[in-house]
Design a protein around this motif. Structure first.
Motif, short mmCIF file in Angstrom:
data_model
loop_
_atom_site.label_atom_id
_atom_site.label_comp_id
_atom_site.label_asym_id
_atom_site.label_seq_id
_atom_site.Cartn_x
_atom_site.Cartn_y
_atom_site.Cartn_z
N THR A 87 39.43 46.65 5.35
CA THR A 87 39.22 45.63 4.60
C THR A 87 40.47 45.25 4.45
O THR A 87 42.20 45.85 4.10
CB THR A 87 39.16 46.37 3.05
N GLY A 88 41.44 43.69 4.05
CA GLY A 88 42.45 43.55 4.36
C GLY A 88 43.04 42.96 5.43
O GLY A 88 44.34 42.51 5.62
N ASN A 89 42.71 43.33 6.34
CA ASN A 89 43.15 43.39 7.64
C ASN A 89 42.55 42.04 8.70
O ASN A 89 41.75 41.57 9.30
CB ASN A 89 42.57 44.76 8.92
N LEU A 90 43.71 41.06 8.83
CA LEU A 90 43.12 39.85 9.57
C LEU A 90 43.04 39.95 11.07
O LEU A 90 42.32 39.01 11.74
CB LEU A 90 44.42 39.13 8.98
N ASP A 91 43.35 41.24 11.76
CA ASP A 91 42.84 41.46 13.37
C ASP A 91 41.61 41.89 13.17
O ASP A 91 40.85 41.98 14.27
CB ASP A 91 44.28 41.81 13.46
N ASP A 112 47.09 41.65 6.04
CA ASP A 112 48.19 42.00 6.75
C ASP A 112 47.23 41.45 8.36
O ASP A 112 46.31 42.08 8.78
CB ASP A 112 48.87 42.73 6.22
N ASP A 113 48.56 41.06 9.28
CA ASP A 113 48.34 40.97 10.11
C ASP A 113 48.33 43.11 10.49
O ASP A 113 48.60 43.63 9.99
CB ASP A 113 49.16 40.86 10.58
N GLU A 114 47.95 43.09 11.62
CA GLU A 114 47.39 45.14 11.99
C GLU A 114 48.35 45.65 11.66
O GLU A 114 48.72 46.78 11.72
CB GLU A 114 47.15 44.87 13.78
N GLU A 115 50.37 44.97 12.28
CA GLU A 115 50.90 45.16 12.64
C GLU A 115 51.74 46.05 11.63
O GLU A 115 52.27 47.02 10.82
CB GLU A 115 52.34 45.10 13.36
N ASP A 116 51.38 44.87 10.57
CA ASP A 116 51.54 45.73 9.09
C ASP A 116 50.46 45.76 8.29
O ASP A 116 51.22 46.31 6.80
CB ASP A 116 52.08 44.05 8.49
#
Length: 331
Positions: A112-116, A235-239
């Motif tokens: 959840t919340g992961n754009l990737d 957020d993107d995966e890295e963040d």
């Protein structure tokens, strides 16, 4: 306090109480069956009376789905095997193959919340940039999918009556998901056949269908508001962090008392995502004991209706925006 620290504090609420679980199941399942039988009997008086009873009974079906939901998280009984057995039985009533749903819902909690990692167990959500980069046909399709009439009218019917008939998203993941879907389908088919044989088409049209549709629409609305609110988080995966996303990407849908009971406290969704093993009937203890959680990400019933106009995630302002708000950013 960081969300990861809350998970340790919330651990003490995870223990299911057998007597309470059985009580909650009884006060939900017994009225559901009784009202169903009453609506069937009411067909002999008036189909509209039967329809009214069927629509009212959707509240108990929503609650049965929430119990199934707790079973999927291993939160309803200490022995998960009993929770799985109950979940599979309830899956026939809710038209939801339990093992398939449990797996896709676990993916939802883990992403959840992961754009990737969008696409399984969530609602289609584009960023402002992604929407602008689409061709006009892609924009039209996205606007159609996010239209409230389509999202809360067509999508619930498609999800529960059509999509759930196959292990969508898990086609290549193993035979157990196919078995779950097909076994549930067989049980549903047998139940509908018996209803049609003994009650005729009237029972299906005025009792079964209205109860299922209203419950499905209610469930879709709840799922929407739980994650599609203005100050949600993507957020993107890295963040991305699983605990931050769980807490900041889930709302506290603060409903009136009777609606909290019907929806089995699922509105306390930020806590549920932080500690999914907490039984639904103990979530009220959490917000009672921790006022900061009671006030965090709070969305009232009236405020929630405005969420239906939010469609695009703006990565700069970190807010979910309406199409008109996003258009103003470009001017």
């Amino acid at each position: 306090m960081r969300p990861s620290e809350w998970t340790r504090i919330l651990a003490k609420y995870r223990e299911p109480i057998l007597s309470r679980s059985l009580f909650e199941l009884t006060v939900t399942l017994v009225p559901f069956v009784a009202i169903w039988a009453l609506a069937w009997w009411a067909l002999s008086i008036s189909p509209w009376l039967a329809l009214a009873l069927a629509l009212a009974n959707s509240a108990f079906l929503v609650r049965l789905f929430m119990i199934q939901h707790d079973c999927g998280h291993g939160a309803f009984f200490k022995d998960r095997r009993w929770g799985d057995r109950l979940g599979r039985i309830l899956g026939v009533l809710t038209l939801t193959p339990y093992d398939v749903w449990r797996r896709t819902h676990a993916i939802h909690h883990a992403t959840t919340g992961n754009l990737d990692r969008r696409g399984v167990g969530d609602l289609p959500t584009l960023t402002v940039r992604e929407y602008r980069e689409k061709r006009w046909t892609g924009r039209v399709m996205y606007r159609l999918v996010r239209n409230p009439v389509f999202l809360f009218g067509v999508v619930p019917f498609y999800t529960f009556f059509l999509q759930n008939r196959l292990p969508v998203g898990l086609m290549r993941s193993g035979w157990q998901y196919w078995f779950s879907a097909l076994a549930t389908n067989v049980a549903i088919g047998a139940a509908l056949g018996a209803l049609g044989w003994f009650g005729g088409w009237d029972v299906l049209l005025f009792v079964f269908l209205p109860t299922m549709l209203l419950a499905a629409m209610t469930g879709m609305w709840l799922f929407y508001v739980q994650h599609q609110f203005e100050d949600t988080s993507w957020d993107d995966e890295e963040d991305w962090d699983v605990h931050d996303a769980a807490f900041n990407g889930s709302s506290h849908y603060d409903l009136p008392c009777i609606l909290r009971w019907i929806t089995a406290n699922i509105g306390v969704h930020h806590v549920h995502h932080l500690a999914s093993r907490i039984p639904f009937y103990r979530l009220s203890e959490v917000v009672r004991d921790h006022d900061i959680l009671a006030q965090s990400h709070r969305v009232t019933l009236w405020e929630s209706f405005r969420c239906a106009r939010l469609h695009l995630w703006d990565e700069k302002s970190r807010k979910l925006l309406s199409f008109s708000d996003a258009r103003m950013l470009a001017t």
